[in-house]
Scaffold this active site. Structure first.
Site, PDB file in Angstrom:
ATOM      1  CB  CYS A 119      38.617  42.501  47.220  1.00 13.60           C
ATOM      2  SG  CYS A 119      39.425  42.776  45.852  1.00 13.60           S
ATOM      3  CG  ASP A 146      46.834  39.023  37.832  1.00 14.76           C
ATOM      4  OD1 ASP A 146      46.283  39.852  38.684  1.00 14.76           O
ATOM      5  OD2 ASP A 146      46.159  38.040  37.679  1.00 14.76           O
ATOM      6  CE  LYS A 187      45.191  33.160  42.353  1.00 11.54           C
ATOM      7  NZ  LYS A 187      43.901  33.759  42.104  1.00 11.54           N
ATOM      8  CG  ASN A 188      43.766  33.372  38.406  1.00  9.21           C
ATOM      9  OD1 ASN A 188      43.371  33.177  39.676  1.00  9.21           O
ATOM     10  ND2 ASN A 188      44.325  34.573  38.000  1.00  9.21           N
ATOM     11  NE  ARG A 227      43.439  34.934  48.352  1.00 12.12           N
ATOM     12  CZ  ARG A 227      42.638  35.715  47.869  1.00 12.12           C
ATOM     13  NH1 ARG A 227      42.599  36.962  48.210  1.00 12.12           N
ATOM     14  NH2 ARG A 227      41.928  35.503  46.558  1.00 12.12           N
TER      15      ARG A 227
HETATM   16  N1  EPU Z   1      34.310  44.140  35.843  1.00 11.88           N
HETATM   17  C1  EPU Z   1      32.857  44.979  35.695  1.00 11.88           C
HETATM   18  N2  EPU Z   1      31.701  43.960  35.756  1.00 11.88           N
HETATM   19  C2  EPU Z   1      31.745  42.751  36.208  1.00 11.88           C
HETATM   20  C3  EPU Z   1      32.932  42.038  36.110  1.00 11.88           C
HETATM   21  C4  EPU Z   1      34.127  42.853  36.109  1.00 11.88           C
HETATM   22  O1  EPU Z   1      32.772  46.012  35.713  1.00 11.88           O
HETATM   23  O2  EPU Z   1      30.611  42.250  36.369  1.00 11.88           O
HETATM   24  C5  EPU Z   1      35.350  45.164  35.778  1.00 11.88           C
HETATM   25  C6  EPU Z   1      36.187  44.985  36.976  1.00 11.88           C
HETATM   26  O3  EPU Z   1      35.776  45.926  37.937  1.00 11.88           O
HETATM   27  C7  EPU Z   1      37.500  45.219  36.434  1.00 11.88           C
HETATM   28  C8  EPU Z   1      37.587  44.761  34.713  1.00 11.88           C
HETATM   29  O4  EPU Z   1      35.985  44.574  34.692  1.00 11.88           O
HETATM   30  O5  EPU Z   1      37.790  46.570  36.335  1.00 11.88           O
HETATM   31  C9  EPU Z   1      38.069  43.272  34.621  1.00 11.88           C
HETATM   32  O6  EPU Z   1      37.987  42.310  35.934  1.00 11.88           O
HETATM   33  P1  EPU Z   1      37.720  41.031  35.448  1.00 11.88           P
HETATM   34  O7  EPU Z   1      36.245  40.517  35.745  1.00 11.88           O
HETATM   35  O8  EPU Z   1      38.313  40.658  34.421  1.00 11.88           O
HETATM   36  O9  EPU Z   1      38.504  40.340  36.699  1.00 11.88           O
HETATM   37  P2  EPU Z   1      38.344  39.157  37.489  1.00 11.88           P
HETATM   38  O10 EPU Z   1      37.701  38.073  36.663  1.00 11.88           O
HETATM   39  O11 EPU Z   1      37.600  39.364  38.923  1.00 11.88           O
HETATM   40  C10 EPU Z   1      40.373  37.736  36.912  1.00 11.88           C
HETATM   41  C11 EPU Z   1      41.651  37.279  37.728  1.00 11.88           C
HETATM   42  C12 EPU Z   1      42.411  38.371  38.450  1.00 11.88           C
HETATM   43  C13 EPU Z   1      43.139  39.244  37.550  1.00 11.88           C
HETATM   44  C14 EPU Z   1      41.937  39.902  36.579  1.00 11.88           C
HETATM   45  C15 EPU Z   1      42.417  40.651  35.455  1.00 11.88           C
HETATM   46  C16 EPU Z   1      40.802  34.818  38.151  1.00 11.88           C
HETATM   47  C17 EPU Z   1      40.180  33.968  39.419  1.00 11.88           C
HETATM   48  N3  EPU Z   1      40.957  36.136  38.749  1.00 11.88           N
HETATM   49  O12 EPU Z   1      39.626  38.531  37.890  1.00 11.88           O
HETATM   50  O13 EPU Z   1      43.498  37.528  39.123  1.00 11.88           O
HETATM   51  O14 EPU Z   1      43.528  40.259  38.119  1.00 11.88           O
HETATM   52  O15 EPU Z   1      41.104  38.529  35.822  1.00 11.88           O
HETATM   53  O16 EPU Z   1      43.281  39.907  34.651  1.00 11.88           O
HETATM   54  O17 EPU Z   1      40.819  34.663  37.285  1.00 11.88           O
HETATM   55  C18 EPU Z   1      45.044  37.404  40.841  1.00 11.88           C
HETATM   56  O18 EPU Z   1      45.212  36.037  40.691  1.00 11.88           O
HETATM   57  O19 EPU Z   1      45.764  38.024  41.791  1.00 11.88           O
HETATM   58  C19 EPU Z   1      44.060  38.053  40.351  1.00 11.88           C
HETATM   59  C20 EPU Z   1      43.454  39.051  41.239  1.00 11.88           C
END
Ligand code: EPU
Length: 419
Positions: A118, A306, A22-23, A398
């Site tokens: 979320c 995850d 998915k990701n 999802r």
């Molecule tokens: N963060 C910030 N500012 C930003 C972006 C992120 O402070 O602009 C913080 C977040 O709040 C968090 C940390 O950085 O504390 C890491 O978050 P990240 O941005 O890496 O998460 P994401 O990109 O939103 C992806 C996966 C998630 C997975 C996380 C961590 C996708 C579509 N989603 O989310 O997957 O948990 O990385 O590995 O790639 C899932 O599949 O169930 C899922 C939630």
């Protein structure tokens, strides 16, 4: 809303195949927006999140042709009519933010609903926006929407305060057409970032360093549409590894990306499981009593957030004390209250969950709260004594392709009640 009814107490035995990730699919779909023509993705799993993203692409005016049976998805991004992601779609799937980078790169403008918080945390997107600003874009937040405009992005040095997966992906997608070189520092190391870089290179982009903390992108004038087979889902594979280990099972996992699951494999072996790479897959065997182990979620290659809920369910079945520390998302312990309903002894103190493994769980009615928490509850239900009924399983749909079908083939007894 569908429910799952699980008759527990089963040991999982057999062979399971892992679907596309998915990701990885979501950023690859976003990459399709960069090229004039038709992108074809194969090994695409049948998931609600991908359907939601597909709806967004149709809304933007892309031609979308999905063949879920064959696992193929074709996206024609030749004629976009709307460079925007509306609230209704972003609120159901926050990864919709991934269209921001490619839209700005190719069309110099984008309007994307600002994702709210979320179930697992506040999840800001400030770093995505900071990176675009560094590349010279004007970014404004008005009426709940992020509006980005530019006369053309310019290469920039971008340091990410926190390693962010979709943030790194979004900025890579934005930088491919920028004038000059963009350097992303403290970039995320996740395999899905590497997969996106490989795909973008196949399209003609100039990217070096994906998989390290410094990624360099030199802007190019044109990219070709992509043909790409999606990598297997490491989190789905990890979920089945835990399922086998915690049920004293013996499961051969086909297309298991073991090289991307080292932190998890180490913890499972410490907990007493056997893991062997064989021809055709990875065999995971479980042994009782399960040993308690501590873990702390970290960005890749650390222990994945995850996989935290699934491992917590397993630690509730262990004998002894374990501490799980969640460092990525501030609210990712929603499954604790549900596991307690199954008799688990878990105390939460800030970012730590202290689990006193009792060697047993008992079936109970439960509520799914987010995707990975739901997976943890399903595994708990499979191993528990008696019946577990899980409602709100749309979270599960999802991100897991037919999880109950795959578990039933391994000997579980799970019925989906449609409503
Ligand atoms: N963060 C910030 N500012 C930003 C972006 C992120 O402070 O602009 C913080 C977040 O709040 C968090 C940390 O950085 O504390 C890491 O978050 P990240 O941005 O890496 O998460 P994401 O990109 O939103 C992806 C996966 C998630 C997975 C996380 C961590 C996708 C579509 N989603 O989310 O997957 O948990 O990385 O590995 O790639 C899932 O599949 O169930 C899922 C939630």
């Amino acid at each position: 809303m569908d429910r799952l009814v699980i008759e527990g107490g089963t040991r999982l035995v057999g062979t399971v195949g892992i679907s596309g990730a998915k990701n990885a699919v979501l950023p690859l779909m976003a990459a399709a927006l960069l090229a004039d023509g038709s992108t074809t993705l194969t090994n695409v799993p049948r998931l609600k999140d991908i359907e939601t993203f597909t709806d967004l692409f149709s809304h933007m005016g892309c031609g979308v042709f999905a063949d879920p049976e064959a696992g193929t998805l074709r996206i024609n991004a030749s004629r976009l009519t709307r460079m925007e992601a509306p609230y209704d779609l972003v609120k159901t799937m926050r990864a919709s933010i991934l269209v921001l980078g490619p839209l700005v790169a190719r069309f110099k403008t984008a309007r994307v609903s600002l994702p709210g918080g979320c179930a697992i945390g506040a999840r800001p997107v400030n770093l995505h926006l900071m990176g675009l600003e560094k590349m010279g874009a004007d970014v404004a937040i008005e009426h709940g929407y992020i509006t980005v405009k530019t006369s053309g992005l310019k290469g920039a040095r971008i340091y990410l305060d926190t390693s962010t997966v979709t943030g790194t992906e979004n900025l890579m997608l934005a930088a491919v057409y920028a004038d000059g070189e963009t350097v992303i520092e403290n970039a995320a190391l996740e395999p899905e970032v590497v997969e996106l870089a490989q795909a973008l290179k196949k399209m003609g982009a100039a990217i070096e360093g994906a998989g390290t903390d410094t990624i360099r992108i030199s802007g190019v004038k044109e990219l070709r549409p992509l043909e790409y087979s999606v990598m297997p889902d490491r989190i789905e594979a990890g979920t089945f590894m835990v399922a086998s280990a915690m049920t004293r099972g013996n499961v051969l996992i086909k297309n298991c990306p073991l090289a991307n699951l080292e932190s998890l494999s180490t913890k499972l072996v410490d907990a007493g499981a056997g893991i062997t790479a064989e021809e055709g897959g990875v065999r995971v065997t479980g042994n009782w009593p399960i040993k308690s182990v501590d873990m702390k979620t970290c960005p890749y290659p650390g222990f994945p957030t995850d996989m935290q809920a699934q491992m917590m369910a397993m630690m509730a079945m262990a004998s002894g004390l374990s501490v799980i520390t969640e460092t990525i998302f501030e609210n990712r312990f929603m499954h604790v209250a549900e596991l307690r309903r199954m008799g688990a002894d878990i105390t939460v103190d800030g970012r730590n969950a202290i689990i006193k493994g009792l060697g047993r769980l008992s079936g109970a009615p439960l509520m799914a709260t987010d995707l990975r928490a739901s997976a943890g509850l399903v595994l708990a239900g499979v191993v528990a004594d008696g019946t577990t009924e899980i409602s709100r399983i749309y979270h599960l749909d999802r991100g897991y392709e037919g999880i109950e079908v795959k578990l039933n083939r391994l000997g579980a007894n799970i019925k989906r009640i449609k409503e």
